[in-house]
Design an enzyme around this catalytic site. Structure first.
Site: not given
Ligand SMILES: CC(C)(COP(=O)(O)OP(=O)(O)OC[C@H]1O[C@@H](n2cnc3c(N)ncnc32)[C@H](O)[C@@H]1OP(=O)(O)O)[C@@H](O)C(=O)NCCC(=O)NCCS
Length: 169
Positions: A40, A93, A95, A125-126, A128, A132
């Site tokens: 899939e 988490g 970066g 999705n806090e 994400a 954004y």
């Molecule tokens: C959402 C996702 C893409 C973010 O990527 P990531 O590498 O985990 O995030 P980053 O480490 O780059 O963090 C980016 C920002 O998110 C925020 N952030 C990080 N962890 C957080 C948490 N637990 N709660 C709230 N905000 C948070 C911070 O503002 C951070 O910026 P900073 O490092 O300048 O403080 C990733 O966690 C993911 O794949 N999640 C599961 C799938 C998903 O949700 N996809 C998006 C669907 S719309």
């Protein structure tokens, strides 16, 4: 390489990693899929590619694949595309998501000549949404009770970023 990651073409052999990432519990509640088979997952990638998606693998400094980021629903006449991102559960988490999004947005505005990049995300999705907003995406609308997650209806947030508003982090 900008920041902590490099984008490169998402290869067929990368699908086995994507399959694992999709089946992580957080991915299922944030992207909203039931567990998926490898076939899939493979079909989904084929379908996206056939519809003209631009799909990139995200590599860290150690050349490990840590996620994917893509443009789909590209309408070049209108200069818009939808962006999607998923990081490996082992590397959230760190970066990486932020730098992957930044590079993909740069590619969209500076290589693909997009004018608008948009996305949808669950209201729950806090992480994400914080990411954004940090990149300059603005909430353009709320689709009320659009998804059903863990026994509750949750909103979907529509966010957009215009090339004129793009600012470097
Ligand atoms: C959402 C996702 C893409 C973010 O990527 P990531 O590498 O985990 O995030 P980053 O480490 O780059 O963090 C980016 C920002 O998110 C925020 N952030 C990080 N962890 C957080 C948490 N637990 N709660 C709230 N905000 C948070 C911070 O503002 C951070 O910026 P900073 O490092 O300048 O403080 C990733 O966690 C993911 O794949 N999640 C599961 C799938 C998903 O949700 N996809 C998006 C669907 S719309």
């Amino acid at each position: 390489m900008i920041g902590k990651v490099k984008l490169r073409a998402f290869e067929h052999e990368d699908i086995k990693y994507l399959h694992k990432w999709f089946n992580n519990a957080e991915s299922i509640s944030m992207i909203g899929r039931t567990p998926m088979t490898f076939e899939e997952t493979e079909q989904l990638v084929f379908k996206m590619r056939n519809a003209g998606a631009v799909i990139m693998g995200v590599e860290n400094n150690d050349q490990e694949l840590v996620g994917w980021v893509h443009f789909s629903n590209m309408v070049l006449e209108h200069g818009r595309a939808e962006i999607g991102v998923l990081m490996s559960p082992d590397y959230r988490g760190h970066g990486y998501g932020k730098f992957a999004m930044k590079q993909m947005i740069e590619m969209g505005f500076n290589q693909l000549r997009l004018n608008k990049i948009y996305l949808t995300t669950r209201g729950i999705n806090e992480r994400a949404i914080a990411l954004y907003k940090k990149l300059g995406f603005i909430v353009e609308g709320t689709l009320r009770q659009h998804s059903y997650i863990n026994g509750k209806y949750v909103d979907t947030i529509f966010m957009g970023l215009l090339s004129q508003d793009w600012r470097k982090m």
